[in-house]
Scaffold this motif. Structure first.
Motif, PDB file in Angstrom:
ATOM      1  N   TRP A  22       9.225  -1.642  -7.033  1.00 39.42           N
ATOM      2  CA  TRP A  22       8.512  -2.792  -6.453  1.00 39.42           C
ATOM      3  C   TRP A  22       7.876  -3.634  -7.551  1.00 39.42           C
ATOM      4  O   TRP A  22       7.764  -4.847  -7.420  1.00 39.42           O
ATOM      5  N   GLU A  53      -2.470  -0.482  -3.992  1.00 41.55           N
ATOM      6  CA  GLU A  53      -1.497   0.611  -3.867  1.00 41.55           C
ATOM      7  C   GLU A  53      -1.965   1.828  -4.669  1.00 41.55           C
ATOM      8  O   GLU A  53      -1.764   2.963  -4.279  1.00 41.55           O
ATOM      9  N   ARG A 180       0.653   9.228   5.853  1.00 44.18           N
ATOM     10  CA  ARG A 180       0.154   7.960   6.399  1.00 44.18           C
ATOM     11  C   ARG A 180       0.779   7.729   7.780  1.00 44.18           C
ATOM     12  O   ARG A 180       1.921   8.094   8.027  1.00 44.18           O
ATOM     13  N   ILE A 183       3.974   2.493  10.901  1.00 49.04           N
ATOM     14  CA  ILE A 183       3.637   1.200  11.521  1.00 49.04           C
ATOM     15  C   ILE A 183       3.920   1.225  13.016  1.00 49.04           C
ATOM     16  O   ILE A 183       3.111   0.798  13.825  1.00 49.04           O
TER      17      ILE A 183
ATOM     18  N   THR B  11       1.386  -8.213   9.787  1.00 49.03           N
ATOM     19  CA  THR B  11       2.675  -7.510   9.924  1.00 49.03           C
ATOM     20  C   THR B  11       3.522  -8.188  10.988  1.00 49.03           C
ATOM     21  O   THR B  11       4.729  -8.379  10.825  1.00 49.03           O
ATOM     22  N   TYR B  43       3.154  -8.066  -0.141  1.00 49.43           N
ATOM     23  CA  TYR B  43       3.886  -6.939  -0.755  1.00 49.43           C
ATOM     24  C   TYR B  43       3.491  -5.571  -0.177  1.00 49.43           C
ATOM     25  O   TYR B  43       4.375  -4.754   0.087  1.00 49.43           O
ATOM     26  N   PRO B  44       2.184  -5.310   0.042  1.00 47.15           N
ATOM     27  CA  PRO B  44       1.872  -4.022   0.695  1.00 47.15           C
ATOM     28  C   PRO B  44       2.547  -3.887   2.063  1.00 47.15           C
ATOM     29  O   PRO B  44       2.982  -2.803   2.439  1.00 47.15           O
ATOM     30  N   LEU B  45       2.662  -5.018   2.780  1.00 45.93           N
ATOM     31  CA  LEU B  45       3.332  -4.970   4.090  1.00 45.93           C
ATOM     32  C   LEU B  45       4.820  -4.671   3.921  1.00 45.93           C
ATOM     33  O   LEU B  45       5.379  -3.837   4.637  1.00 45.93           O
ATOM     34  N   LEU B  46       5.451  -5.342   2.962  1.00 46.76           N
ATOM     35  CA  LEU B  46       6.887  -5.102   2.723  1.00 46.76           C
ATOM     36  C   LEU B  46       7.121  -3.655   2.314  1.00 46.76           C
ATOM     37  O   LEU B  46       8.074  -3.014   2.774  1.00 46.76           O
ATOM     38  N   ILE B  47       6.220  -3.133   1.467  1.00 40.61           N
ATOM     39  CA  ILE B  47       6.356  -1.739   1.015  1.00 40.61           C
ATOM     40  C   ILE B  47       6.265  -0.780   2.210  1.00 40.61           C
ATOM     41  O   ILE B  47       7.066   0.133   2.365  1.00 40.61           O
ATOM     42  N   ARG B  48       5.279  -1.032   3.088  1.00 44.39           N
ATOM     43  CA  ARG B  48       5.103  -0.148   4.250  1.00 44.39           C
ATOM     44  C   ARG B  48       6.284  -0.256   5.209  1.00 44.39           C
ATOM     45  O   ARG B  48       6.752   0.740   5.750  1.00 44.39           O
ATOM     46  N   LEU B  49       6.776  -1.485   5.407  1.00 43.13           N
ATOM     47  CA  LEU B  49       7.929  -1.664   6.303  1.00 43.13           C
ATOM     48  C   LEU B  49       9.153  -0.930   5.736  1.00 43.13           C
ATOM     49  O   LEU B  49       9.892  -0.285   6.485  1.00 43.13           O
TER      50      LEU B  49
END
Lengths: 185, 100
Positions: A22, A53, A180, A183, B11, B43-49
């Motif tokens: 990333w 992060e 975690r 979503i 999101t 970017y944190p959202l893209l990483i989680r998705l």
């Protein structure tokens, strides 16, 4: 543009190891932006994302917990060492048995080592130190009681704080590993 | 019993933007401009998705020659399904708000 590249390089470095791809993605994106102010703003955001992060709320809670428990453990260990020094310098009214001095020194040093192992979370050091603290007390209690001398029961009381310490370490390790929530739960 | 909703508005916005053309590969900067989300949020959202298997990622060569490859994103089948469900959820809410 050069400053944006410096910022995005920093962001890529801040990201944890398993997120390095990333970091490369962010770096490639900043290089593709033609406007220098936009690139800088984008890189700044990426740096923020990288920091978030790296430092999650749960990690902060676990770190604070380990620091507090480690501090209490270190103070507790230091108390044993102070007891030992007082006994050795003759401030104690009662004669000091050599094996009591060894036990007190072992308790003090092992608790200091356990505190270091907990704060910097080196599980091998921590559990070895806990075992080192448990064993002499266990041996003294078991063999002492076998001689029918109830005074040896006083070597059993440190098992309670040791059990609390081990429980806290296990709880914090569990918190750290807890998955975690997805979503789409 | 009401379903628990763990999706943040940001999101939802990203899912909606990606669901407009689900087969198209999208870049981070373009998504940021389109959704109005800063890169620090995006970017944190893209990483989680991506972690949850809702987003697929790929290094793609841009159309202009001589440009370095960029990381591109599009929804997976599960991501498209989730975006559709959330879009349907949003319609009754929007209707309720319009009537009040």
């Amino acid at each position: 543009m050069k400053f944006a590249l410096i910022v995005i390089d920093l962001a890529a470095r801040v990201l944890p190891g398993h997120r390095q791809s990333w970091g490369e993605a962010m770096r490639a994106e900043v290089r593709a932006i033609e406007s220098a102010p936009d690139a800088l703003a984008f890189a700044g955001g990426c740096l923020w994302a990288a920091l978030c992060e790296r430092i999650t709320v749960m990690k902060a809670i676990v770190f604070t917990g380990r620091l507090l428990v480690g501090l209490v453990t270190a103070l507790y260990g230091a108390m044993f060492l102070v007891m030992m020094v007082n006994g050795l310098t003759g401030q104690s009214a009662q004669p000091v048995m050599p094996w009591v001095v060894v036990w007190v020194a072992t308790m003090g040093l092992s608790h200091l080592a356990a505190a270091a192992g907990l704060v910097f979370w080196r599980p091998k050091l921590f559990w070895s130190a806990v075992a080192l603290a448990v064993l002499p007390g266990l041996v003294l209690t078991v063999f002492g009681l076998a001689t029918q001398a109830s005074q040896f029961l006083r070597f059993a009381w440190p098992f309670l704080p040791l059990a609390l310490l081990a429980g806290a370490a296990l709880f914090l390790a569990w918190l750290e590993r807890r998955p975690r929530r997805p979503i789409a739960a | 019993m009401a379903r628990r909703n763990h999706i943040s508005p940001q999101t939802r916005t990203v899912l909606a933007a990606l669901a407009v053309q689900p087969q198209a590969w999208r870049y981070g900067y373009d998504l940021s401009k389109e959704t109005g989300l800063k890169s620090g949020t995006l970017y944190p959202l893209l990483i989680r998705l991506a972690d949850d298997g809702l987003l697929e990622t790929e290094w793609r060569q841009p159309l202009q020659p001589g440009r370095p490859p960029r990381h591109a994103y599009r929804l997976t089948a599960a991501g498209i399904a989730l975006a559709q469900v959330r879009a349907q959820d949003a319609v009754p809410t929007a209707n309720r708000e319009a009537t009040t």
